[in-house]
Scaffold this motif. Sequence first.
Motif, PDB file in Angstrom:
ATOM      1  N   PRO A  75       0.929  -1.204  -0.072  1.00  0.00           N
ATOM      2  CA  PRO A  75      -0.078   0.009  -0.079  1.00  0.00           C
ATOM      3  C   PRO A  75       0.832   1.389  -0.036  1.00  0.00           C
ATOM      4  O   PRO A  75       1.736   1.296   0.506  1.00  0.00           O
ATOM      5  N   SER A  76       0.433   2.365  -0.478  1.00  0.00           N
ATOM      6  CA  SER A  76       1.165   3.513  -0.489  1.00  0.00           C
ATOM      7  C   SER A  76       0.380   4.459   0.577  1.00  0.00           C
ATOM      8  O   SER A  76      -0.828   4.909   0.567  1.00  0.00           O
ATOM      9  N   GLY A  77       1.232   4.320   1.856  1.00  0.00           N
ATOM     10  CA  GLY A  77       0.591   4.906   3.001  1.00  0.00           C
ATOM     11  C   GLY A  77      -0.430   4.109   3.891  1.00  0.00           C
ATOM     12  O   GLY A  77      -0.554   4.631   4.742  1.00  0.00           O
ATOM     13  N   GLY A  78      -0.389   2.797   3.586  1.00  0.00           N
ATOM     14  CA  GLY A  78      -0.984   2.081   4.693  1.00  0.00           C
ATOM     15  C   GLY A  78      -0.226   0.786   5.146  1.00  0.00           C
ATOM     16  O   GLY A  78       0.701   0.790   5.179  1.00  0.00           O
ATOM     17  N   ALA A  79      -0.833  -0.269   5.480  1.00  0.00           N
ATOM     18  CA  ALA A  79      -0.120  -1.331   6.495  1.00  0.00           C
ATOM     19  C   ALA A  79      -0.114  -2.447   5.558  1.00  0.00           C
ATOM     20  O   ALA A  79      -0.655  -2.856   4.522  1.00  0.00           O
ATOM     21  N   GLY A  80       1.027  -3.015   5.583  1.00  0.00           N
ATOM     22  CA  GLY A  80       1.256  -4.402   4.673  1.00  0.00           C
ATOM     23  C   GLY A  80       2.673  -4.958   4.836  1.00  0.00           C
ATOM     24  O   GLY A  80       3.553  -4.442   5.624  1.00  0.00           O
ATOM     25  N   ALA A  81       2.989  -5.690   3.828  1.00  0.00           N
ATOM     26  CA  ALA A  81       4.438  -6.252   3.977  1.00  0.00           C
ATOM     27  C   ALA A  81       5.372  -5.302   3.646  1.00  0.00           C
ATOM     28  O   ALA A  81       6.385  -5.219   4.432  1.00  0.00           O
ATOM     29  N   ALA A  82       5.364  -4.257   2.828  1.00  0.00           N
ATOM     30  CA  ALA A  82       6.061  -3.030   2.787  1.00  0.00           C
ATOM     31  C   ALA A  82       5.124  -1.973   2.287  1.00  0.00           C
ATOM     32  O   ALA A  82       4.389  -1.986   1.494  1.00  0.00           O
ATOM     33  N   ALA A  83       5.157  -0.926   3.250  1.00  0.00           N
ATOM     34  CA  ALA A  83       4.190   0.109   3.163  1.00  0.00           C
ATOM     35  C   ALA A  83       5.242   1.508   3.326  1.00  0.00           C
ATOM     36  O   ALA A  83       5.209   2.043   4.352  1.00  0.00           O
ATOM     37  N   PRO A  84       5.414   1.975   2.178  1.00  0.00           N
ATOM     38  CA  PRO A  84       5.763   3.329   2.192  1.00  0.00           C
ATOM     39  C   PRO A  84       5.105   4.377   2.421  1.00  0.00           C
ATOM     40  O   PRO A  84       3.842   4.239   2.103  1.00  0.00           O
ATOM     41  N   GLY A  85       5.243   5.438   3.133  1.00  0.00           N
ATOM     42  CA  GLY A  85       4.431   6.296   3.653  1.00  0.00           C
ATOM     43  C   GLY A  85       4.717   7.838   3.197  1.00  0.00           C
ATOM     44  O   GLY A  85       5.835   8.211   3.105  1.00  0.00           O
ATOM     45  N   GLY A  86       3.634   8.064   2.514  1.00  0.00           N
ATOM     46  CA  GLY A  86       3.675   9.853   2.170  1.00  0.00           C
ATOM     47  C   GLY A  86       3.425  10.661   3.130  1.00  0.00           C
ATOM     48  O   GLY A  86       3.006  10.261   4.212  1.00  0.00           O
ATOM     49  N   ARG A  90       2.803  -2.698  15.281  1.00  0.00           N
ATOM     50  CA  ARG A  90       3.325  -3.309  13.937  1.00  0.00           C
ATOM     51  C   ARG A  90       4.662  -3.978  13.992  1.00  0.00           C
ATOM     52  O   ARG A  90       5.063  -4.366  13.019  1.00  0.00           O
ATOM     53  N   ALA A  91       5.398  -3.494  15.002  1.00  0.00           N
ATOM     54  CA  ALA A  91       6.976  -3.874  14.977  1.00  0.00           C
ATOM     55  C   ALA A  91       7.465  -3.337  13.853  1.00  0.00           C
ATOM     56  O   ALA A  91       8.191  -3.995  13.287  1.00  0.00           O
ATOM     57  N   ALA A  92       7.215  -1.978  13.461  1.00  0.00           N
ATOM     58  CA  ALA A  92       7.886  -1.715  12.122  1.00  0.00           C
ATOM     59  C   ALA A  92       8.949  -0.688  12.210  1.00  0.00           C
ATOM     60  O   ALA A  92       9.483  -0.608  13.534  1.00  0.00           O
ATOM     61  N   LEU A  93       9.683  -0.739  11.285  1.00  0.00           N
ATOM     62  CA  LEU A  93      10.996  -0.136  11.066  1.00  0.00           C
ATOM     63  C   LEU A  93      10.847   1.170  10.186  1.00  0.00           C
ATOM     64  O   LEU A  93      10.571   1.061   9.257  1.00  0.00           O
ATOM     65  N   ARG A  94      11.281   2.243  10.874  1.00  0.00           N
ATOM     66  CA  ARG A  94      11.296   3.359  10.007  1.00  0.00           C
ATOM     67  C   ARG A  94      12.711   3.591   9.391  1.00  0.00           C
ATOM     68  O   ARG A  94      13.759   3.427   9.991  1.00  0.00           O
ATOM     69  N   LEU A  95      12.373   3.570   8.030  1.00  0.00           N
ATOM     70  CA  LEU A  95      13.617   3.760   7.351  1.00  0.00           C
ATOM     71  C   LEU A  95      14.487   4.991   6.810  1.00  0.00           C
ATOM     72  O   LEU A  95      15.400   4.888   6.162  1.00  0.00           O
ATOM     73  N   ALA A  96      13.601   5.988   6.713  1.00  0.00           N
ATOM     74  CA  ALA A  96      14.042   7.179   6.493  1.00  0.00           C
ATOM     75  C   ALA A  96      15.150   7.806   7.418  1.00  0.00           C
ATOM     76  O   ALA A  96      14.644   7.969   8.525  1.00  0.00           O
ATOM     77  N   ARG A  97      16.196   8.623   6.939  1.00  0.00           N
ATOM     78  CA  ARG A  97      17.045   9.279   7.712  1.00  0.00           C
ATOM     79  C   ARG A  97      16.398  10.719   7.964  1.00  0.00           C
ATOM     80  O   ARG A  97      15.815  11.295   7.254  1.00  0.00           O
ATOM     81  N   ARG A 122      14.212  22.658   6.076  1.00  0.00           N
ATOM     82  CA  ARG A 122      12.515  22.424   5.771  1.00  0.00           C
ATOM     83  C   ARG A 122      12.448  21.597   4.662  1.00  0.00           C
ATOM     84  O   ARG A 122      13.266  21.535   3.635  1.00  0.00           O
ATOM     85  N   GLY A 123      11.380  21.000   4.606  1.00  0.00           N
ATOM     86  CA  GLY A 123      11.187  20.157   3.399  1.00  0.00           C
ATOM     87  C   GLY A 123      10.066  18.660   3.946  1.00  0.00           C
ATOM     88  O   GLY A 123       9.699  18.797   5.113  1.00  0.00           O
ATOM     89  N   ARG A 124       9.993  17.903   3.073  1.00  0.00           N
ATOM     90  CA  ARG A 124       9.223  16.631   3.320  1.00  0.00           C
ATOM     91  C   ARG A 124      10.293  15.501   3.180  1.00  0.00           C
ATOM     92  O   ARG A 124      10.981  15.504   2.343  1.00  0.00           O
ATOM     93  N   VAL A 125      10.088  14.588   4.055  1.00  0.00           N
ATOM     94  CA  VAL A 125      10.724  13.326   4.267  1.00  0.00           C
ATOM     95  C   VAL A 125      10.022  12.298   4.074  1.00  0.00           C
ATOM     96  O   VAL A 125       8.673  12.179   4.581  1.00  0.00           O
ATOM     97  N   GLY A 126      10.265  11.182   3.533  1.00  0.00           N
ATOM     98  CA  GLY A 126       9.290  10.233   3.159  1.00  0.00           C
ATOM     99  C   GLY A 126       9.999   8.757   3.859  1.00  0.00           C
ATOM    100  O   GLY A 126      11.418   8.724   4.027  1.00  0.00           O
ATOM    101  N   GLY A 127       9.137   7.999   4.594  1.00  0.00           N
ATOM    102  CA  GLY A 127       9.665   7.079   5.407  1.00  0.00           C
ATOM    103  C   GLY A 127       9.125   5.732   4.919  1.00  0.00           C
ATOM    104  O   GLY A 127       8.250   5.750   3.962  1.00  0.00           O
ATOM    105  N   GLY A 128       9.216   4.634   5.538  1.00  0.00           N
ATOM    106  CA  GLY A 128       8.325   3.398   5.140  1.00  0.00           C
ATOM    107  C   GLY A 128       8.403   2.440   6.274  1.00  0.00           C
ATOM    108  O   GLY A 128       9.117   2.632   7.288  1.00  0.00           O
ATOM    109  N   LEU A 129       7.252   1.644   6.320  1.00  0.00           N
ATOM    110  CA  LEU A 129       7.126   0.521   7.417  1.00  0.00           C
ATOM    111  C   LEU A 129       7.159  -0.733   6.682  1.00  0.00           C
ATOM    112  O   LEU A 129       6.970  -1.052   5.536  1.00  0.00           O
TER     113      LEU A 129
END
Length: 242
Positions: free
Chosen positions: A5-16, A38-45, A52-59
């Motif tokens: 999913p884009s922004g949701g839960a799943g095996a790989a869930a990149p978040g906008g 969800r025992a998730a790991l945030r991958l964005a530094r 200032r700006g937007r950072v993308g992460g993932g679960l």
Amino acid sequence: MARAPSGGAGAAAPGGSARHRHPGGPGPAARGRRVRSRAALRLARHRPRRRRGRVGGGLLRRRRLVPVGHGDFWLSDTPGRAGSNTWGGAHPRMVTWVRFQDRAAGGRPFCVLNTHLDDGSAYARARAAALITERVPGLAGSAPLVVTGDFNAIAHESPAHATLLGAGLVDTWDAARSRGPAYGTWHGWGAPAPGGDRIDWILATPDVTVLRAWVDLSADGGQWPSDHFPVCASLRLPAAPE
């Protein structure tokens, strides 16, 4: 089979990143509980706070997926400079990428890129899409690739979408064997708009099988978790080469 999913839960869930937050929406503590559950790991530094700006992460589901490499780059003429913005965008924008091995597919590697294109400049979006296509071969190589994000541009009606599809990616919404009803993916805290503009996309290389695509209209206590509806896709990776 991976659910991406884009922004949701799943095996790989990149978040906008959402551009606005509803005053009555879930607070940081509630969001934190959901992430930890969800025992998730945030991958964005994270950038330094002064930038200032937007950072993308993932679960991710760590029992299923093993991250074997990750990084980021900024959508500008100086992609290695954190927070750079040279194309006249309203905000600095970036890409976060992760290479995974799928335990359920014998360690099959694949790559995920997540991004959030500028909402104020069509030129910046077009340049960003071109840069992403230039970077993809070096990041994914021959591995299957999934690209997700809030692209702030309408699918099939924007240069950014045309550029990414022209580079060989397919739009999973179009390629899906089945799909749910179409809705505009940016709702601005209003009601769902059937048949509205789809500005959030999940793209993939043609070797990825798209079983289903849908827009998630789930609400928590009658409140949307974001000003965008998540776009979801159920994907199957190709068999690993012999």
